[in-house]
Design a protein around this motif. Structure first.
Motif, PDB file in Angstrom:
ATOM      1  N   SER A  33     -43.169  17.924 -13.929  1.00 38.03           N
ATOM      2  CA  SER A  33     -43.404  17.617 -12.518  1.00 38.03           C
ATOM      3  C   SER A  33     -44.090  16.261 -12.390  1.00 38.03           C
ATOM      4  CB  SER A  33     -44.272  18.704 -11.878  1.00 38.03           C
ATOM      5  OG  SER A  33     -45.534  18.766 -12.507  1.00 38.03           O
ATOM      6  N   PRO A  34     -43.826  15.552 -11.268  1.00 42.17           N
ATOM      7  CA  PRO A  34     -44.476  14.261 -11.048  1.00 42.17           C
ATOM      8  C   PRO A  34     -45.954  14.444 -10.731  1.00 42.17           C
ATOM      9  CG  PRO A  34     -43.109  14.842  -9.154  1.00 42.17           C
ATOM     10  CD  PRO A  34     -42.908  15.908 -10.189  1.00 42.17           C
ATOM     11  N   ASP A  35     -46.773  13.512 -11.206  1.00 37.94           N
ATOM     12  CA  ASP A  35     -48.208  13.519 -10.925  1.00 37.94           C
ATOM     13  C   ASP A  35     -48.669  12.067 -10.873  1.00 37.94           C
ATOM     14  OD1 ASP A  35     -50.867  14.098 -10.600  1.00 37.94           O
ATOM     15  OD2 ASP A  35     -51.049  15.333 -12.399  1.00 37.94           O
ATOM     16  N   GLY A  36     -48.553  11.465  -9.682  1.00 32.78           N
ATOM     17  CA  GLY A  36     -48.888  10.044  -9.530  1.00 32.78           C
ATOM     18  C   GLY A  36     -47.913   9.189 -10.307  1.00 32.78           C
ATOM     19  N   ASN A  37     -48.446   8.304 -11.164  1.00 36.69           N
ATOM     20  CA  ASN A  37     -47.609   7.433 -11.986  1.00 36.69           C
ATOM     21  C   ASN A  37     -47.214   8.086 -13.307  1.00 36.69           C
ATOM     22  OD1 ASN A  37     -47.694   5.368 -10.104  1.00 36.69           O
ATOM     23  ND2 ASN A  37     -49.562   4.504 -10.969  1.00 36.69           N
ATOM     24  N   PHE A  38     -47.397   9.380 -13.403  1.00 39.81           N
ATOM     25  CA  PHE A  38     -47.118  10.112 -14.633  1.00 39.81           C
ATOM     26  C   PHE A  38     -46.208  11.301 -14.369  1.00 39.81           C
ATOM     27  CE2 PHE A  38     -51.160   8.014 -15.180  1.00 39.81           C
ATOM     28  CZ  PHE A  38     -51.051   7.453 -16.444  1.00 39.81           C
ATOM     29  N   ARG A  39     -45.717  11.882 -15.445  1.00 37.65           N
ATOM     30  CA  ARG A  39     -44.971  13.140 -15.393  1.00 37.65           C
ATOM     31  C   ARG A  39     -45.755  14.139 -16.236  1.00 37.65           C
ATOM     32  NH1 ARG A  39     -40.720  14.377 -12.432  1.00 37.65           N
ATOM     33  NH2 ARG A  39     -39.676  15.429 -14.139  1.00 37.65           N
ATOM     34  N   ARG A  40     -45.985  15.314 -15.685  1.00 29.60           N
ATOM     35  CA  ARG A  40     -46.685  16.359 -16.419  1.00 29.60           C
ATOM     36  C   ARG A  40     -45.652  17.238 -17.107  1.00 29.60           C
ATOM     37  NH1 ARG A  40     -50.249  21.300 -14.042  1.00 29.60           N
ATOM     38  NH2 ARG A  40     -48.157  22.046 -13.574  1.00 29.60           N
ATOM     39  N   VAL A  41     -45.736  17.332 -18.423  1.00 26.62           N
ATOM     40  CA  VAL A  41     -44.846  18.190 -19.204  1.00 26.62           C
ATOM     41  C   VAL A  41     -45.685  19.318 -19.790  1.00 26.62           C
ATOM     42  CG1 VAL A  41     -43.158  16.399 -19.724  1.00 26.62           C
ATOM     43  CG2 VAL A  41     -45.077  16.747 -21.263  1.00 26.62           C
ATOM     44  N   GLY A  42     -45.079  20.487 -19.929  1.00 23.61           N
ATOM     45  CA  GLY A  42     -45.850  21.622 -20.401  1.00 23.61           C
ATOM     46  C   GLY A  42     -45.064  22.562 -21.280  1.00 23.61           C
ATOM     47  N   VAL A  43     -45.826  23.367 -22.012  1.00 28.25           N
ATOM     48  CA  VAL A  43     -45.266  24.377 -22.900  1.00 28.25           C
ATOM     49  C   VAL A  43     -46.097  25.647 -22.745  1.00 28.25           C
ATOM     50  CG1 VAL A  43     -44.847  24.992 -25.316  1.00 28.25           C
ATOM     51  CG2 VAL A  43     -44.510  22.654 -24.572  1.00 28.25           C
ATOM     52  N   ARG A  65     -55.202  14.339 -29.552  1.00 28.39           N
ATOM     53  CA  ARG A  65     -54.843  13.031 -29.028  1.00 28.39           C
ATOM     54  C   ARG A  65     -53.342  12.897 -29.158  1.00 28.39           C
ATOM     55  NH1 ARG A  65     -58.804  13.746 -26.890  1.00 28.39           N
ATOM     56  NH2 ARG A  65     -60.792  12.737 -27.190  1.00 28.39           N
ATOM     57  N   PRO A  66     -52.599  12.618 -28.098  1.00 28.19           N
ATOM     58  CA  PRO A  66     -53.072  12.325 -26.746  1.00 28.19           C
ATOM     59  C   PRO A  66     -53.736  13.542 -26.103  1.00 28.19           C
ATOM     60  CG  PRO A  66     -50.695  12.590 -26.738  1.00 28.19           C
ATOM     61  CD  PRO A  66     -51.132  12.658 -28.179  1.00 28.19           C
ATOM     62  N   VAL A  67     -54.442  13.271 -25.027  1.00 28.33           N
ATOM     63  CA  VAL A  67     -55.201  14.304 -24.327  1.00 28.33           C
ATOM     64  C   VAL A  67     -54.261  15.368 -23.762  1.00 28.33           C
ATOM     65  CG1 VAL A  67     -56.726  14.745 -22.366  1.00 28.33           C
ATOM     66  CG2 VAL A  67     -57.037  12.686 -23.745  1.00 28.33           C
ATOM     67  N   LEU A  68     -54.607  16.618 -24.014  1.00 28.74           N
ATOM     68  CA  LEU A  68     -53.852  17.756 -23.483  1.00 28.74           C
ATOM     69  C   LEU A  68     -54.781  18.568 -22.600  1.00 28.74           C
ATOM     70  CD1 LEU A  68     -52.047  18.939 -26.734  1.00 28.74           C
ATOM     71  CD2 LEU A  68     -51.140  17.471 -24.923  1.00 28.74           C
ATOM     72  N   SER A  69     -54.192  19.342 -21.717  1.00 29.99           N
ATOM     73  CA  SER A  69     -54.992  20.226 -20.869  1.00 29.99           C
ATOM     74  C   SER A  69     -54.368  21.618 -20.871  1.00 29.99           C
ATOM     75  CB  SER A  69     -55.094  19.685 -19.439  1.00 29.99           C
ATOM     76  OG  SER A  69     -53.816  19.604 -18.858  1.00 29.99           O
ATOM     77  N   ILE A  70     -55.198  22.605 -20.549  1.00 29.70           N
ATOM     78  CA  ILE A  70     -54.749  23.989 -20.512  1.00 29.70           C
ATOM     79  C   ILE A  70     -54.600  24.413 -19.065  1.00 29.70           C
ATOM     80  CG2 ILE A  70     -55.381  26.370 -21.040  1.00 29.70           C
ATOM     81  CD1 ILE A  70     -56.764  25.293 -23.540  1.00 29.70           C
ATOM     82  N   ASP A 105     -50.686  28.090 -21.407  1.00 34.92           N
ATOM     83  CA  ASP A 105     -49.887  26.953 -20.953  1.00 34.92           C
ATOM     84  C   ASP A 105     -50.637  25.677 -21.300  1.00 34.92           C
ATOM     85  OD1 ASP A 105     -48.249  28.864 -19.849  1.00 34.92           O
ATOM     86  OD2 ASP A 105     -48.614  28.312 -17.767  1.00 34.92           O
ATOM     87  N   VAL A 106     -49.972  24.782 -22.012  1.00 28.59           N
ATOM     88  CA  VAL A 106     -50.582  23.506 -22.426  1.00 28.59           C
ATOM     89  C   VAL A 106     -49.773  22.373 -21.813  1.00 28.59           C
ATOM     90  CG1 VAL A 106     -51.252  22.075 -24.380  1.00 28.59           C
ATOM     91  CG2 VAL A 106     -51.339  24.560 -24.591  1.00 28.59           C
ATOM     92  N   TYR A 107     -50.493  21.403 -21.228  1.00 29.31           N
ATOM     93  CA  TYR A 107     -49.839  20.295 -20.542  1.00 29.31           C
ATOM     94  C   TYR A 107     -50.255  18.951 -21.126  1.00 29.31           C
ATOM     95  CZ  TYR A 107     -48.718  23.753 -16.988  1.00 29.31           C
ATOM     96  OH  TYR A 107     -48.233  24.854 -16.345  1.00 29.31           O
ATOM     97  N   GLY A 108     -49.318  18.023 -21.100  1.00 27.38           N
ATOM     98  CA  GLY A 108     -49.571  16.640 -21.450  1.00 27.38           C
ATOM     99  C   GLY A 108     -48.948  15.765 -20.377  1.00 27.38           C
ATOM    100  N   TYR A 109     -49.275  14.489 -20.391  1.00 29.85           N
ATOM    101  CA  TYR A 109     -48.759  13.555 -19.402  1.00 29.85           C
ATOM    102  C   TYR A 109     -48.057  12.404 -20.094  1.00 29.85           C
ATOM    103  CZ  TYR A 109     -51.606  16.097 -16.086  1.00 29.85           C
ATOM    104  OH  TYR A 109     -52.131  17.094 -15.308  1.00 29.85           O
ATOM    105  N   ARG A 110     -47.006  11.951 -19.453  1.00 30.33           N
ATOM    106  CA  ARG A 110     -46.293  10.775 -19.954  1.00 30.33           C
ATOM    107  C   ARG A 110     -46.108   9.790 -18.810  1.00 30.33           C
ATOM    108  NH1 ARG A 110     -41.118   9.631 -19.087  1.00 30.33           N
ATOM    109  NH2 ARG A 110     -39.860  11.083 -17.908  1.00 30.33           N
ATOM    110  N   ALA A 111     -46.138   8.510 -19.140  1.00 25.87           N
ATOM    111  CA  ALA A 111     -45.955   7.470 -18.124  1.00 25.87           C
ATOM    112  C   ALA A 111     -44.510   7.475 -17.643  1.00 25.87           C
ATOM    113  CB  ALA A 111     -46.305   6.110 -18.678  1.00 25.87           C
TER     114      ALA A 111
END
Length: 112
Positions: A33-43, A65-70, A105-111
């Motif tokens: 999903s879009p999140d500002g200037n990034f895309r949030r990807v998750g597993v 690293r890179p930073v992940l979130s739950i 659920d773990v999420y990361g962001y990509r530009a």
């Protein structure tokens, strides 16, 4: 692309869980999903283990690293894989073996 970022995230989380001493029961790529200037990807991953293992996985996500979130986190007591409900000690509850079933659920962001 979202697909490559999700696949890399999935591989990283699988390695993290296995390093902690567990085996993934299942893994599912979540919709990006879009999140500002990034895309949030998750597993979404499902595994089981004791509290020490769960703590190790959470610490691994926190320090990655890179930073992940739950995102969603579900923790339930259970008898664990391969444990029969017909035990010699009928008074023992299934959760007595200390096994926890985890959905995470773990999420990361990509530009973009």
């Amino acid at each position: 692309s979202d697909a490559l970022a999700s696949a890399a995230l999935q591989a990283d989380i699988k390695a993290l869980v296995e390093e902690a001493g567990a085996k993934l029961s299942s893994s599912e790529v979540l919709t990006a999903s879009p999140d500002g200037n990034f895309r949030r990807v998750g597993v979404r991953v499902v595994f089981s283990g004791d509290l020490k293992l769960v703590t190790a996985v959470l610490k691994g996500v926190e320090t990655s690293r890179p930073v992940l979130s739950i995102g969603d986190f579900s923790l339930h007591t259970g008898s664990g894989p391969g444990k029969s409900s017909d035990s010699e000690d009928d008074t023992a509850a299934p959760e007595d073996d200390g096994t926890l079933a985890v959905t995470l659920d773990v999420y990361g962001y990509r530009a973009v």
